[in-house]
Enzyme design. Structure first.
Site, PDB file in Angstrom:
ATOM      1  N   LYS A  34      43.941  20.806  19.417  1.00  0.00           N
ATOM      2  CA  LYS A  34      44.987  19.998  20.081  1.00  0.00           C
ATOM      3  C   LYS A  34      44.444  18.598  20.384  1.00  0.00           C
ATOM      4  O   LYS A  34      45.157  17.594  20.247  1.00  0.00           O
ATOM      5  CB  LYS A  34      45.457  20.673  21.385  1.00  0.00           C
ATOM      6  CG  LYS A  34      46.177  21.999  21.207  1.00  0.00           C
ATOM      7  CD  LYS A  34      47.510  21.888  20.471  1.00  0.00           C
ATOM      8  CE  LYS A  34      48.617  21.223  21.268  1.00  0.00           C
ATOM      9  NZ  LYS A  34      49.911  21.242  20.553  1.00  0.00           N
ATOM     10  N   THR A  84      48.398  19.493  25.579  1.00  0.00           N
ATOM     11  CA  THR A  84      48.053  20.455  26.633  1.00  0.00           C
ATOM     12  C   THR A  84      46.991  19.881  27.563  1.00  0.00           C
ATOM     13  O   THR A  84      46.177  19.048  27.144  1.00  0.00           O
ATOM     14  CB  THR A  84      47.524  21.752  25.986  1.00  0.00           C
ATOM     15  OG1 THR A  84      46.961  22.578  26.995  1.00  0.00           O
ATOM     16  CG2 THR A  84      46.445  21.480  24.948  1.00  0.00           C
ATOM     17  N   ASP A  85      46.980  20.368  28.807  1.00  0.00           N
ATOM     18  CA  ASP A  85      45.924  19.952  29.745  1.00  0.00           C
ATOM     19  C   ASP A  85      44.556  20.476  29.305  1.00  0.00           C
ATOM     20  O   ASP A  85      43.523  20.015  29.785  1.00  0.00           O
ATOM     21  CB  ASP A  85      46.249  20.396  31.179  1.00  0.00           C
ATOM     22  CG  ASP A  85      46.415  21.906  31.351  1.00  0.00           C
ATOM     23  OD1 ASP A  85      46.320  22.641  30.355  1.00  0.00           O
ATOM     24  OD2 ASP A  85      46.645  22.343  32.498  1.00  0.00           O
ATOM     25  N   GLU A  86      44.562  21.458  28.376  1.00  0.00           N
ATOM     26  CA  GLU A  86      43.272  22.024  27.945  1.00  0.00           C
ATOM     27  C   GLU A  86      42.403  21.009  27.220  1.00  0.00           C
ATOM     28  O   GLU A  86      41.204  21.238  27.049  1.00  0.00           O
ATOM     29  CB  GLU A  86      43.490  23.253  27.049  1.00  0.00           C
ATOM     30  CG  GLU A  86      44.154  24.382  27.793  1.00  0.00           C
ATOM     31  CD  GLU A  86      43.985  25.753  27.151  1.00  0.00           C
ATOM     32  OE1 GLU A  86      43.106  25.913  26.298  1.00  0.00           O
ATOM     33  OE2 GLU A  86      44.746  26.644  27.533  1.00  0.00           O
TER      34      GLU A  86
END
Ligand code: NAD
Ligand code: DAU
Length: 342
Positions: free
Chosen positions: A157, A125-127
């Site tokens: 993640k 994820t971009d998070e």
């Protein structure tokens, strides 16, 4: 080619299962899913009788079960979507996020090593990059942006991503990682912003916007994400990370207003509630690498994608009504019942 898709009963995983079965009629697709609250077997009903498809109810943390499945199927490729995916839940109870998202990834990669897989793909994820300030619209996440996480979810993640790169370097496991921005589309669980607002608006219930609603997300139609992963597992370079995003930044409040407009509902339903703890301000992906190397570009414009998505929720009431009538009610009370208006 035999592909194991973990988490294939969830939002993106199920869309990916459909994409693969439609695109590669000669592939065997195995869906491995624990069926947590977020996994829904009814989603996969249209393909359950497809001879090229098999569903296996299994926890990715179950080492014995995972090894047995690999022994039986001898997969060529594993695509790992299985995860606890909701930031708000991770703030309430981080533990299961660390178990599934990190230790589950390790179990899968150990099986991949043991059975000599051609490619392990981690859906990230971009998070993991943290957030960007609102007053610097010139800044974007590239694959070189340092990992800098905010929530227990994004930290789990990021931990998994680091482990994937370690297995690549230490053991030579062939891997790729994709880091995608916010997806939307059919089968999106109604705890996430877009489906929650659609479902609440249809019931004339309050639309709970966190804080002022000025946070920005970069929205991507789920089918575009599935095409990106398809390209990466077939043509992506071993050991590489690919950012996937739609160059489609929107403020939360504008999304909610748009949903009201499309459904003919009054904006007076919008209720500003207490902000999410540690709330990331802005996500914005630079997808230059996947475009240059693999020719990927998003195909669905947000104006079209949001209309298609709203239409899908109107046409598939039985899918989400079954979800929101069950255990989900307790979650809703827990998260929103104590959130004061402001
Ligand atoms: P989701 O919550 O809708 O689905 C997750 C699926 O994983 C469910 O079917 C669930 O039953 C299954 N699962 C959970 N724990 C499991 C376990 N221990 N063993 C086996 N299966 C398990 O999630 P999603 O939104 O479809 O996200 C899929 C992946 O994509 C996640 O890894 C997430 O981090 C990542 N991602 C999501 C988005 C997004 O916008 N939704 C964006 C970028 C990346
Ligand atoms: O960026 C990719 C990530 O996108 C994925 O890794 C996550 O798995 C996925 O859940 C999503 O995370 P977000 O936290 O961005 O999505 P969510 O739909 O929970 O929230 C989107 C924005 O809307 C966020 O700024 C919080 C806000 N929000 C959310 C809900 C559920 C509200 O204002 N009200 C709400 O009720």
């Amino acid at each position: 080619m035999t592909v194991i898709v973990t988490g294939g009963a969830g939002f993106i995983g199920s869309n990916f299962v459909f994409h693969m079965l439609n695109t590669y009629p000669d592939y065997r697709i195995i869906c491995l899913d624990k069926l947590t609250y977020a996994g829904n077997l009814s989603t996969l009903e249209p393909v359950m009788n497809n001879p090229d498809f098999r569903f296996v109810k299994l926890d990715i943390c179950d080492r014995e079960g995972v090894n047995r499945l690999f022994e039986e199927e001898r997969p060529d490729i594993v695509v790992n979507f299985a995860a606890e995916s909701h930031v708000d839940r991770s703030i309430e109870n981080p533990e299961i996020f660390l178990q599934t998202n990190i230790l589950g990834t390790q179990v899968l990669m150990d099986a991949c090593r043991k059975y000599g897989i051609k490619r392990y793909h981690q859906v990230s994820t971009d998070e993991v990059y943290g957030d960007l300030p609102l007053d610097r619209p010139d800044l974007f996440f590239t694959e070189e942006t340092p990992i800098h996480t905010s929530s227990p979810y994004s930290s789990s993640k990021a931990g998994a991503d680091l482990l994937v790169m370690a297995y690549n370097r230490t053991y030579g496991l062939p891997v790729t990682i994709s880091r995608c921005s916010n997806n939307y589309g059919p089968y999106h669980f109604p705890e996430k912003l877009i489906p929650l607002m659609i479902v609440n608006a249809l019931a004339d219930k309050p639309l709970p916007v966190y804080g002022e609603g000025l946070n920005v997300r970069d929205w991507l139609y789920v089918e575009d994400h599935c095409r990106a992963i398809d390209l990466i597992i077939h043509r992506g370079r071993n050991g590489e990370v690919y950012n996937v995003g739609g160059h489609n930044e929107m403020r939360n409040i504008d999304i909610v207003k748009l949903i009201c407009k499309e459904l003919g509902k009054p904006e007076s339903l919008i209720t500003h509630v207490e902000d999410r703890k540690g709330h990331d301000m802005r996500y914005a992906i630079d997808p230059t690498k996947i475009h240059n190397e693999l020719g990927w570009l998003p195909e669905t414009k947000f104006e079209d994608g949001i209309k298609k998505t709203i239409r899908w929720y109107l046409d598939n009431r039985e899918w989400w009504e079954a979800i929101i009538s069950g255990e989900y009610q307790n979650y809703y009370e827990k998260i929103y019942g104590s959130r004061a208006r402001h």
